[in-house]
Scaffold this active site. Structure first.
Site, PDB file in Angstrom:
ATOM      1  N   CYS A 101      18.106 -20.365   6.143  1.00  0.00           N
ATOM      2  CA  CYS A 101      17.444 -19.100   6.470  1.00  0.00           C
ATOM      3  C   CYS A 101      17.874 -18.605   7.850  1.00  0.00           C
ATOM      4  O   CYS A 101      18.005 -17.397   8.062  1.00  0.00           O
ATOM      5  CB  CYS A 101      15.931 -19.245   6.377  1.00  0.00           C
ATOM      6  SG  CYS A 101      15.348 -19.379   4.669  1.00  0.00           S
TER       7      CYS A 101
ATOM      8  N   GLU B 256      11.622 -16.179   4.184  1.00  0.00           N
ATOM      9  CA  GLU B 256      12.556 -15.393   5.002  1.00  0.00           C
ATOM     10  C   GLU B 256      13.658 -14.789   4.137  1.00  0.00           C
ATOM     11  O   GLU B 256      14.011 -13.615   4.271  1.00  0.00           O
ATOM     12  CB  GLU B 256      13.213 -16.245   6.091  1.00  0.00           C
ATOM     13  CG  GLU B 256      12.262 -17.024   6.952  1.00  0.00           C
ATOM     14  CD  GLU B 256      12.015 -18.440   6.440  1.00  0.00           C
ATOM     15  OE1 GLU B 256      11.512 -18.600   5.301  1.00  0.00           O
ATOM     16  OE2 GLU B 256      12.316 -19.375   7.178  1.00  0.00           O
TER      17      GLU B 256
ATOM     18  N   HIS C  22      13.095 -19.212  -0.035  1.00  0.00           N
ATOM     19  CA  HIS C  22      12.185 -19.264   1.109  1.00  0.00           C
ATOM     20  C   HIS C  22      11.685 -17.857   1.422  1.00  0.00           C
ATOM     21  O   HIS C  22      12.310 -16.858   1.058  1.00  0.00           O
ATOM     22  CB  HIS C  22      12.897 -19.863   2.314  1.00  0.00           C
ATOM     23  CG  HIS C  22      13.160 -21.332   2.161  1.00  0.00           C
ATOM     24  ND1 HIS C  22      13.706 -22.090   3.163  1.00  0.00           N
ATOM     25  CD2 HIS C  22      12.948 -22.184   1.122  1.00  0.00           C
ATOM     26  CE1 HIS C  22      13.807 -23.341   2.752  1.00  0.00           C
ATOM     27  NE2 HIS C  22      13.367 -23.419   1.509  1.00  0.00           N
TER      28      HIS C  22
ATOM     29  N   CYS D  85      14.501 -22.842   8.213  1.00  0.00           N
ATOM     30  CA  CYS D  85      15.486 -23.897   7.980  1.00  0.00           C
ATOM     31  C   CYS D  85      16.866 -23.371   8.393  1.00  0.00           C
ATOM     32  O   CYS D  85      17.023 -22.193   8.718  1.00  0.00           O
ATOM     33  CB  CYS D  85      15.486 -24.304   6.506  1.00  0.00           C
ATOM     34  SG  CYS D  85      16.174 -23.042   5.396  1.00  0.00           S
TER      35      CYS D  85
END
Length: 142
Positions: free
Chosen positions: A100, A71, A69, A97
């Site tokens: 993260c 992040e 992801h 999410c």
């Protein structure tokens, strides 16, 4: 001061959206910036790990399990530098999410600004439980 911060938040979010365009993912392109002391100290977008082919989805259009992801890419980039994210703000084009969110807490990030709500709220819930300021920046209302 509040208006200035809001204006800065909007500018950094626009930059995160532009950064998302670097993603090779087809289903969703996500960008992230980490800002500390009004300087961008890291950036990231969703994609495969370094050295992997730039294909995020399988033949059925599902995201491959090893795709990182935005992040996570931004946070791990800091880990490889001499900088740190203590007290920083993370700008991300989609709400984090749960996985993260755990990284965000551990990275010492104190503020998360996001532009798109994801169907699951467990990541935002965890950030709020950890005392991290979360801000939904709804550009559609401005």
């Amino acid at each position: 001061m509040e208006k200035k911060r809001h204006d800065l938040d909007r500018r950094y979010m626009r930059m995160a959206k532009i950064w998302a365009e670097n993603s090779y993912c087809q289903r969703r392109k996500v960008g992230a910036l980490i800002v500390k002391d009004n300087m961008i100290i890291s950036d990231g977008y969703n994609g495969t790990p370094s050295g992997f082919e730039n294909v995020c989805e399988d033949e059925e259009g599902l995201t491959k399990p090893y795709v990182l992801h935005a992040e996570a890419n931004a946070i791990t980039k800091i880990a490889r530098s001499s900088n740190n994210s203590d007290g920083a703000t993370l700008y991300v084009t989609a709400s984090p999410c749960i996985e993260c969110a755990k990284l965000i807490v551990q990275a010492g990030i104190k503020r998360v600004v996001y532009a798109e709500k994801y169907r699951l709220t467990d990541g935002i819930d965890l950030l709020e439980r950890a005392g991290i300021e979360t801000i939904f920046l709804d550009d559609t209302r401005e």
